[in-house]
Design a protein around this motif. Sequence first.
Motif, PDB file in Angstrom:
ATOM      1  N   ASN A 198       7.639  -3.606  -6.571  1.00  0.00           N
ATOM      2  CA  ASN A 198       6.649  -3.035  -5.090  1.00  0.00           C
ATOM      3  C   ASN A 198       6.701  -2.075  -4.938  1.00  0.00           C
ATOM      4  O   ASN A 198       7.461  -1.021  -4.783  1.00  0.00           O
ATOM      5  CB  ASN A 198       7.477  -3.894  -3.734  1.00  0.00           C
ATOM      6  CG  ASN A 198       8.003  -5.601  -4.154  1.00  0.00           C
ATOM      7  OD1 ASN A 198       6.852  -5.887  -4.713  1.00  0.00           O
ATOM      8  ND2 ASN A 198       9.211  -5.797  -4.035  1.00  0.00           N
ATOM      9  N   TRP A 199       5.208  -1.718  -4.541  1.00  0.00           N
ATOM     10  CA  TRP A 199       4.490  -0.251  -3.938  1.00  0.00           C
ATOM     11  C   TRP A 199       4.382  -0.340  -2.995  1.00  0.00           C
ATOM     12  O   TRP A 199       3.378  -1.004  -2.555  1.00  0.00           O
ATOM     13  CB  TRP A 199       3.402   0.227  -5.247  1.00  0.00           C
ATOM     14  CG  TRP A 199       3.869   0.225  -5.901  1.00  0.00           C
ATOM     15  CD1 TRP A 199       4.051  -0.202  -7.417  1.00  0.00           C
ATOM     16  CD2 TRP A 199       4.439   2.054  -6.942  1.00  0.00           C
ATOM     17  NE1 TRP A 199       4.496   0.928  -8.146  1.00  0.00           N
ATOM     18  CE2 TRP A 199       4.871   1.993  -8.120  1.00  0.00           C
ATOM     19  CE3 TRP A 199       4.064   3.385  -6.318  1.00  0.00           C
ATOM     20  CZ2 TRP A 199       4.860   3.641  -9.127  1.00  0.00           C
ATOM     21  CZ3 TRP A 199       4.838   4.567  -7.306  1.00  0.00           C
ATOM     22  CH2 TRP A 199       4.860   4.073  -8.992  1.00  0.00           C
ATOM     23  N   THR A 200       4.809   0.774  -1.729  1.00  0.00           N
ATOM     24  CA  THR A 200       3.797   0.118  -0.367  1.00  0.00           C
ATOM     25  C   THR A 200       3.879   1.533   0.100  1.00  0.00           C
ATOM     26  O   THR A 200       4.519   2.561  -0.175  1.00  0.00           O
ATOM     27  CB  THR A 200       5.913  -0.058   0.234  1.00  0.00           C
ATOM     28  OG1 THR A 200       6.134  -1.295   0.617  1.00  0.00           O
ATOM     29  CG2 THR A 200       5.282   0.537   1.528  1.00  0.00           C
ATOM     30  N   TYR A 201       2.999   1.572   0.486  1.00  0.00           N
ATOM     31  CA  TYR A 201       2.293   3.163   1.235  1.00  0.00           C
ATOM     32  C   TYR A 201       1.919   2.989   2.705  1.00  0.00           C
ATOM     33  O   TYR A 201       1.600   1.225   3.462  1.00  0.00           O
ATOM     34  CB  TYR A 201       0.842   2.336   0.078  1.00  0.00           C
ATOM     35  CG  TYR A 201      -0.272   2.999   0.158  1.00  0.00           C
ATOM     36  CD1 TYR A 201      -1.148   4.203  -0.019  1.00  0.00           C
ATOM     37  CD2 TYR A 201      -1.139   2.701   2.235  1.00  0.00           C
ATOM     38  CE1 TYR A 201      -2.122   5.215   0.825  1.00  0.00           C
ATOM     39  CE2 TYR A 201      -2.027   3.154   2.080  1.00  0.00           C
ATOM     40  CZ  TYR A 201      -2.508   4.426   1.698  1.00  0.00           C
ATOM     41  OH  TYR A 201      -3.555   5.184   1.273  1.00  0.00           O
ATOM     42  N   ALA A 202       1.747   3.903   3.705  1.00  0.00           N
ATOM     43  CA  ALA A 202       1.645   4.322   5.243  1.00  0.00           C
ATOM     44  C   ALA A 202       0.288   5.397   5.079  1.00  0.00           C
ATOM     45  O   ALA A 202       0.783   5.986   4.155  1.00  0.00           O
ATOM     46  CB  ALA A 202       2.391   4.089   6.014  1.00  0.00           C
ATOM     47  N   THR A 234       1.374  -3.680   0.900  1.00  0.00           N
ATOM     48  CA  THR A 234       2.852  -3.422  -0.740  1.00  0.00           C
ATOM     49  C   THR A 234       1.687  -4.154  -1.656  1.00  0.00           C
ATOM     50  O   THR A 234       0.859  -5.694  -1.691  1.00  0.00           O
ATOM     51  CB  THR A 234       3.953  -4.535  -0.123  1.00  0.00           C
ATOM     52  OG1 THR A 234       4.498  -3.382   0.977  1.00  0.00           O
ATOM     53  CG2 THR A 234       5.024  -4.942  -1.544  1.00  0.00           C
ATOM     54  N   ARG A 235       2.074  -3.347  -3.033  1.00  0.00           N
ATOM     55  CA  ARG A 235       0.821  -4.855  -4.226  1.00  0.00           C
ATOM     56  C   ARG A 235       2.278  -3.812  -5.517  1.00  0.00           C
ATOM     57  O   ARG A 235       2.898  -2.970  -5.446  1.00  0.00           O
ATOM     58  CB  ARG A 235      -0.045  -3.734  -4.351  1.00  0.00           C
ATOM     59  CG  ARG A 235      -0.733  -3.783  -2.961  1.00  0.00           C
ATOM     60  CD  ARG A 235      -1.580  -5.241  -3.002  1.00  0.00           C
ATOM     61  NE  ARG A 235      -2.888  -5.416  -2.156  1.00  0.00           N
ATOM     62  CZ  ARG A 235      -4.001  -5.600  -2.420  1.00  0.00           C
ATOM     63  NH1 ARG A 235      -4.776  -5.363  -3.761  1.00  0.00           N
ATOM     64  NH2 ARG A 235      -4.689  -5.836  -2.260  1.00  0.00           N
ATOM     65  N   GLU A 236       1.765  -5.477  -6.004  1.00  0.00           N
ATOM     66  CA  GLU A 236       3.001  -5.065  -7.607  1.00  0.00           C
ATOM     67  C   GLU A 236       2.773  -4.281  -8.146  1.00  0.00           C
ATOM     68  O   GLU A 236       1.323  -4.277  -8.332  1.00  0.00           O
ATOM     69  CB  GLU A 236       3.140  -6.140  -7.466  1.00  0.00           C
ATOM     70  CG  GLU A 236       4.285  -6.639  -9.475  1.00  0.00           C
ATOM     71  CD  GLU A 236       3.284  -6.361 -10.704  1.00  0.00           C
ATOM     72  OE1 GLU A 236       3.570  -5.902 -11.704  1.00  0.00           O
ATOM     73  OE2 GLU A 236       1.983  -7.239 -10.715  1.00  0.00           O
TER      74      GLU A 236
END
Lengths: 276, 276
Positions: free
Chosen positions: A102-106, A95-97
């Motif tokens: 908040n942007w969440t990535y997998a 997760t990064r702002e």
Amino acid sequence: MCELLGMSANVPTDICFSFTGLVQRGGGTGPHKDGWGITFYEGKGCRTFKDPQPSVHSPVARLVQEYPIKSHSVVAHIRQANRGAVALENTHPFTRELWGRNWTYAHNGQLNGYRSLETGNFRPVGETDSEKAFCWLLHRLTQRYPRTPGNMPAVFRYIATLAEELRGKGVFNMLLSDGRYVMAYCSTHLHWITRRAPFGVATLLDRDVEIDFSSQTTPNDVVTVLDRDVEIDFSSQTTPNDVVTVIATQPLTGNESWQKIMPGEWRLFCLGERIV
Amino acid sequence: MCELLGMSANVPTDICFSFTGLVQRGGGTGPHKDGWGITFYEGKGCRTFKDPQPSVHSPVARLVQEYPIKSHSVVAHIRQANRGAVALENTHPFTRELWGRNWTYAHNGQLNGYRSLETGNFRPVGETDSEKAFCWLLHRLTQRYPRTPGNMPAVFRYIATLAEELRGKGVFNMLLSDGRYVMAYCSTHLHWITRRAPFGVATLLDRDVEIDFSSQTTPNDVVTVLDRDVEIDFSSQTTPNDVVTVIATQPLTGNESWQKIMPGEWRLFCLGERIV
């Protein structure tokens, strides 16, 4: 390969049972024993539960199965390490702002030639190709949109072109969310299903159980029982207006028609509904 | 006012029992009922457990008390809301990446005139003065150090001057860590203690119990029993080389000599030892 699980819903919905199934694949029925993580959005805030140990043995995973966190958007991942050691800093989701969200990535897959990706102000903390690619995506977004963009579907269309570039470097299945939207980009395997009223009956893939979605279960309860002998909690409730989309590497139920996303294609969901 | 709890240790140490005491103050013995959070560093990675509900009723808090996560550095916070609603996005600690490391921050106090703080590329997600101040700190750091700095104590000296600026706007007690260093900046109340061999006997402040630190407990086990009738787990072990510093808003034990940090002063710890 890792396993991805995502959810987008129009009412805050828990994913306990779906997650229970996923967890079993983390060192139980599946080979994905190198950590796991799940991010829940609650409003603009999010919280991530993660553990570098196999999900099937993780006390934190047990909590997530038992504690019904209700969320509009969820991104989850269980890991089979290829690039980067088994360590907390290499455990998805990341997760990064960006733009005050908040942007969440997998990521599921493996990339070559990722070390030369420019990441600007977004520096990876761990050693994975996945986190490096995420930082590169965010960096490219800030270059393209120095100010907060208004047209989010257009932003995701641009993200799809970036994902396409990454797919040129190997295998790149991705889930990405800013809390409102959930994007699924397919490189090899990714499926989704939207459940809405009238809720029907689903037959599980690998055991002789039928769940009647029109009863008091929530529409994603069914996903559970695939990998494990669990009891269904009937205390939760659906309403005729509930819309819940579940995204997974492989279909989780039998007689429902899961949609396959073709390689190079992507889908965008918002509040349970497909947008793109 | 909120309560802060921090730890710095030379060997990975769990803080289950210290946290148990803190949790009781979150809606139990204390008024800090507006959420709580704790961040554990394991290597370069970190994970945060947080909940906007009172810690004393939180299933997540119960997990953290029972699951001994061993860490070199810990930052924890329980909240009594003043600025910003009770919501997940307003719950401390806050973590952001800078220079390829995770920086974690928790604030106790209240600021005026914080809205005009410039935060550059670091945008707050929630509405608190605390997160805004954190973003401003990070922004100022990137201005002063466009490239990754090598002399970290000098970086923390600069951070102290920034904290001093914030103290000019109200009350600003802060814990800040990059995983290796733990900084404590005092505006009103902040105390610390370093425990090392030979471990002695500590008398608890509010009940007639003595813990012999030279027995098999870990040196921070004692903190526990302050606020709650818990059992001490004697299965953990100290070695003669263990050094553990605990930082807290108020002292947690009686006959030990906690050091008070005076207003406007700060301390820096690394691997349990005081550096500044």
